[in-house]
Design an enzyme around this catalytic site. Structure first.
Site, PDB file in Angstrom:
ATOM      1  N   HIS A 220     -23.271   1.836 -52.422  1.00 43.77           N
ATOM      2  CA  HIS A 220     -22.077   2.648 -52.656  1.00 43.77           C
ATOM      3  C   HIS A 220     -22.278   4.071 -52.168  1.00 43.77           C
ATOM      4  CE1 HIS A 220     -21.845  -0.469 -55.864  1.00 43.77           C
ATOM      5  NE2 HIS A 220     -20.662  -0.576 -55.330  1.00 43.77           N
ATOM      6  N   ASP A 398     -22.761   4.186 -17.276  1.00 41.24           N
ATOM      7  CA  ASP A 398     -23.244   3.985 -18.638  1.00 41.24           C
ATOM      8  C   ASP A 398     -24.530   4.745 -18.928  1.00 41.24           C
ATOM      9  OD1 ASP A 398     -24.699   2.604 -16.861  1.00 41.24           O
ATOM     10  OD2 ASP A 398     -24.805   0.748 -18.018  1.00 41.24           O
ATOM     11  N   GLY A 473     -23.038  -6.941  -2.290  1.00 39.27           N
ATOM     12  CA  GLY A 473     -22.170  -6.171  -3.188  1.00 39.27           C
ATOM     13  C   GLY A 473     -20.770  -5.916  -2.675  1.00 39.27           C
ATOM     14  N   THR A 481     -20.298   4.398  -3.608  1.00 42.70           N
ATOM     15  CA  THR A 481     -21.508   3.699  -4.052  1.00 42.70           C
ATOM     16  C   THR A 481     -22.657   4.216  -3.206  1.00 42.70           C
ATOM     17  OG1 THR A 481     -21.453   1.918  -2.420  1.00 42.70           O
ATOM     18  CG2 THR A 481     -20.154   1.597  -4.433  1.00 42.70           C
ATOM     19  N   GLY A 541     -26.223   6.393  -7.609  1.00 37.86           N
ATOM     20  CA  GLY A 541     -26.923   5.485  -6.697  1.00 37.86           C
ATOM     21  C   GLY A 541     -27.085   6.114  -5.326  1.00 37.86           C
TER      22      GLY A 541
HETATM   23  P1  ADP Z   1     -24.863  -0.435 -13.768  1.00 34.64           P
HETATM   24  O1  ADP Z   1     -23.504  -0.003 -13.331  1.00 34.64           O
HETATM   25  O2  ADP Z   1     -24.969  -1.913 -13.837  1.00 34.64           O
HETATM   26  O3  ADP Z   1     -25.326   0.290 -14.983  1.00 34.64           O
HETATM   27  P2  ADP Z   1     -26.823   1.172 -12.340  1.00 34.64           P
HETATM   28  O4  ADP Z   1     -26.559   2.306 -13.249  1.00 34.64           O
HETATM   29  O5  ADP Z   1     -28.200   0.624 -12.315  1.00 34.64           O
HETATM   30  O6  ADP Z   1     -25.831  -0.024 -12.556  1.00 34.64           O
HETATM   31  O7  ADP Z   1     -26.450   1.593 -10.866  1.00 34.64           O
HETATM   32  C1  ADP Z   1     -25.262   2.285 -10.594  1.00 34.64           C
HETATM   33  C2  ADP Z   1     -25.156   2.476  -9.110  1.00 34.64           C
HETATM   34  O8  ADP Z   1     -24.982   1.235  -8.459  1.00 34.64           O
HETATM   35  C3  ADP Z   1     -23.938   3.267  -8.710  1.00 34.64           C
HETATM   36  O9  ADP Z   1     -24.225   4.658  -8.760  1.00 34.64           O
HETATM   37  C4  ADP Z   1     -23.643   2.792  -7.293  1.00 34.64           C
HETATM   38  O10 ADP Z   1     -24.286   3.589  -6.325  1.00 34.64           O
HETATM   39  C5  ADP Z   1     -24.304   1.437  -7.230  1.00 34.64           C
HETATM   40  N1  ADP Z   1     -23.322   0.366  -7.023  1.00 34.64           N
HETATM   41  C6  ADP Z   1     -22.464  -0.138  -7.908  1.00 34.64           C
HETATM   42  N2  ADP Z   1     -21.741  -1.142  -7.357  1.00 34.64           N
HETATM   43  C7  ADP Z   1     -22.162  -1.264  -6.075  1.00 34.64           C
HETATM   44  C8  ADP Z   1     -21.810  -2.114  -4.964  1.00 34.64           C
HETATM   45  N3  ADP Z   1     -20.890  -3.051  -5.076  1.00 34.64           N
HETATM   46  N4  ADP Z   1     -22.476  -1.936  -3.811  1.00 34.64           N
HETATM   47  C9  ADP Z   1     -23.415  -0.984  -3.683  1.00 34.64           C
HETATM   48  N5  ADP Z   1     -23.783  -0.161  -4.689  1.00 34.64           N
HETATM   49  C10 ADP Z   1     -23.175  -0.298  -5.875  1.00 34.64           C
HETATM   50 MG    MG Z   2     -25.540   2.411 -14.997  1.00 33.02          MG
END
Ligand code: ADP
Ligand code: MG
Length: 582
Positions: A220, A398, A473, A481, A541
């Site tokens: 509680h 994320d 991808g 990306t 990325g």
């Molecule tokens: P998640 O989104 O699964 O958490 P990460 O954080 O490990 O993946 O990686 C994110 C990076 O992945 C992005 O900043 C981007 O550059 C790359 N990315 C996402 N989708 C694609 C894609 N279809 N082709 C190439 N690179 C991608």
């Molecule tokens: Mg990520």
């Protein structure tokens, strides 16, 4: 401000009861005034009705335990407030059977008094009743205090076992005796890292400092007897299990474990805790007969959990496992025999495969000197940029990208050769997310050409890397990306092949490309969910690829690379200002 989602806070308990009943129409029905819930099709063998109740906020307890094999009626009070004796009395009278009514009461003064008054009113009408008082909370001390121990999650075991016994026609005396015995064999211990918040004000019931833990908390929001500096979860569980085992002895049917969430702890955590507790018990040669894991006795949204151990006497396991149909607990199973720490050991020992897999494409365990130098440099730069990469991924995704990249590179440096081939292996085998396999492909293309052609193969390698990343991808230039860094790098490398300076040209193009992603709206990956909100900061990325090409240039062309932006400033300025300022 409160963050609860009650459509009407003033009728939350009634609304929830109506919601439950309309979802489980064949199991229970709601009586609105006074408020109680009754089982619609109890077992015909039942000669005694079981009724429980208490303040709301502990759901699924008790309303969710109404139904065949469970309670005949539950009487919810307002949040954390005992139900009125009239509601208990009317609910009991509505479900009473020829053999009488058994009240299951958690040991709190308000509940005890209201159930006692209700029992007197029932007696006046010739309805016999008995009570099982649940007082399982180990933290509230010895049997000789005035108020005694609090009643907590062992109530779930009491109500399940008594429900099964009642379904088999047990008498009132038999049920009362069985209930008291289950309670005597059961103890619980709860901890919390955050108090529950008030539905009215949103404020936590008590404040905890950073890194503090309430040890022995109630359900509680009462403070615990002790506030401790939070130990590791493993140490915490070790202490809890140790104290519980001092108080509970396994019976002929062994031991039952309940890992109970107090409202805001995830199932993922609770099941992981279950595994750890199983290991701790196994290490003490104690095996579990059965376990229940989930949120069964909540304290609103308290961030905490409780462990309950119940020593099962002969025949109780069968009652625990007996079929039932209530909304709040699942069909339970007997536990598989445990092997002490099996999971933990397997996880920490390197698997055969990762030891022997060598490097894909590089020259076995010797590795390549160039490749090793590039990996070392890249790993260093990425380590330095970790927090900035994390922040960039928080802005658009994320937030795990920094961990993904540093984690993969750290593992790569532990693999034989510690070169680009090792890096490719590390990413393919051990890094998840979207970037894991994509960086694996890029590093693999670089590793193959490294061993076959050295620096001269860079343009081909980048073309190959781009081709495979796009094949897997599907991203095009402009989708925001890593392709937006990789594609310009591959193009610039090809252009520079005749005149020289491939590595520096590729790195510069990658940096510019990564920088340009600041003004791009994502069309791929997780960042595509946030739309415009990622505008103004570059794609993590792409920055990761720029750092890779800068590392390659530093190794292949130390003189020419002097003009390139320092990798640390690259990610840092991006994360701070949203711009990638060379
Ligand atoms: P998640 O989104 O699964 O958490 P990460 O954080 O490990 O993946 O990686 C994110 C990076 O992945 C992005 O900043 C981007 O550059 C790359 N990315 C996402 N989708 C694609 C894609 N279809 N082709 C190439 N690179 C991608
Ligand atoms: Mg990520």
């Amino acid at each position: 401000m409160d963050s609860y989602f009650f459509p009407d806070p003033s009728s939350a308990v009634l609304d929830a009861a109506r919601g439950l009943a309309s979802t489980w129409p064949q199991t229970l029905a709601v009586h609105e005034s006074p408020l109680y819930l009754t089982a619609t099709s109890p077992a015909s063998e039942r000669t005694v009705a079981i009724v429980s109740g208490g303040g709301a906020g502990h759901e699924p307890l008790h309303a969710g335990f109404v139904g065949r094999g469970g309670l005949d009626a539950a009487v919810p009070g307002e949040i954390f407030t005992s139900p009125h004796n009239r509601a208990i009395y009317e609910a009991s009278r509505a479900v009473a059977k020829p053999g009488g009514v058994l009240h299951v009461v958690k040991n709190y003064t308000g509940d005890v008094i209201n159930f006692r008054v209700a029992a007197e009113r029932l007696a006046a009408e010739g309805i016999t009743s008995a009570v099982v008082l649940v007082d399982d909370d180990l933290a509230t001390g010895s049997d000789d205090t005035e108020t005694g121990r609090r009643g907590t999650a062992a109530t779930v075991a009491v109500e399940k076992i008594l429900g099964a016994a009642a379904d088999r026609g047990a008498s009132l005396d038999e049920l009362a005796e069985l209930g008291a015995a289950v309670v005597a064999g059961a103890r619980s211990l709860a901890v919390a890292s955050r108090a529950q918040t008030s539905p009215g004000t949103g404020d936590p019931a008590f404040a905890l400092g950073e890194g503090e833990l309430e040890y022995g908390v109630g359900i509680h929001g009462e403070r615990a007897v002790e506030t401790i500096t939070a130990p590791s979860t493993h140490e915490l569980l070790e202490r809890m299990v140790g104290e519980l085992l001092d108080a509970v002895a396994p019976g002929e049917d062994g031991l039952l474990l309940i890992v109970n969430g107090l409202g805001s702890v995830t199932e993922l955590e609770l099941h992981a805790v279950r595994a750890a507790v199983g290991d701790l018990l196994a290490a003490r040669d104690v095996t579990l007969s059965a376990a229940l894991v989930g949120t069964y006795t909540a304290a609103l949204d308290m961030r905490g959990l409780s462990l309950t151990l119940v020593g099962l006497q002969a025949g109780w396991l069968d009652l625990w496992l007996a079929p039932s149909a209530v909304p709040g607990w699942p069909a339970v199973q007997r536990c598989a025999p445990a092997t002490a720490g099996a999971g933990r050991r397997a996880a920490s020992e390197p698997s055969e495969q990762s030891e022997s897999s060598g490097s894909s494409g590089s020259s076995g365990t010797e590795g390549s000197e160039r490749g090793a130098a590039i990996l070392a440099r890249y790993a260093e730069d990425v380590d330095a940029a970790h927090d900035d990469l994390t922040r960039l991924d928080q802005l658009s995704g994320d937030g795990d990208f920094g961990d993904n990249l540093t984690g993969g590179l750290r593992r790569a440096r532990e693999l034989p050769g510690a070169d680009l081939g090792a890096a490719a292996d590390a990413f393919f085998d051990g890094v998840g997310g979207t970037s894991g396999p994509l960086f694996g492909l890029v590093l693999q293309a670089l590793a193959t050409s490294d061993t076959q052609a050295g620096p001269a193969g860079l343009a081909d390698a980048l073309a190959e890397a781009l081709e495979s990343v796009q094949r897997v991808g599907g991203a095009q230039v402009g989708d925001r990306t890593l392709v937006d860094a990789l594609a310009p790098a591959a193009g610039a490398a090809r252009d520079a092949e005749q005149r020289g300076g491939v590595a520096v040209a590729a790195a510069r193009a990658a940096v510019d490309g990564a920088s340009g992603t600041s003004s791009l709206r994502a069309r791929r990956g997780r960042a595509s969910y946030v739309g415009e909100r990622a505008l103004g900061s570059p794609d993590p990325g792409a920055v990761g690829i720029a750092l890779l090409l800068v590392a390659i240039a530093a190794v292949d062309d130390p003189g020419g690379a002097g003009d390139l932006p320092s990798p640390a400033s690259l990610a840092a300025s991006a994360a701070q200002t949203g711009r990638l300022d060379p």
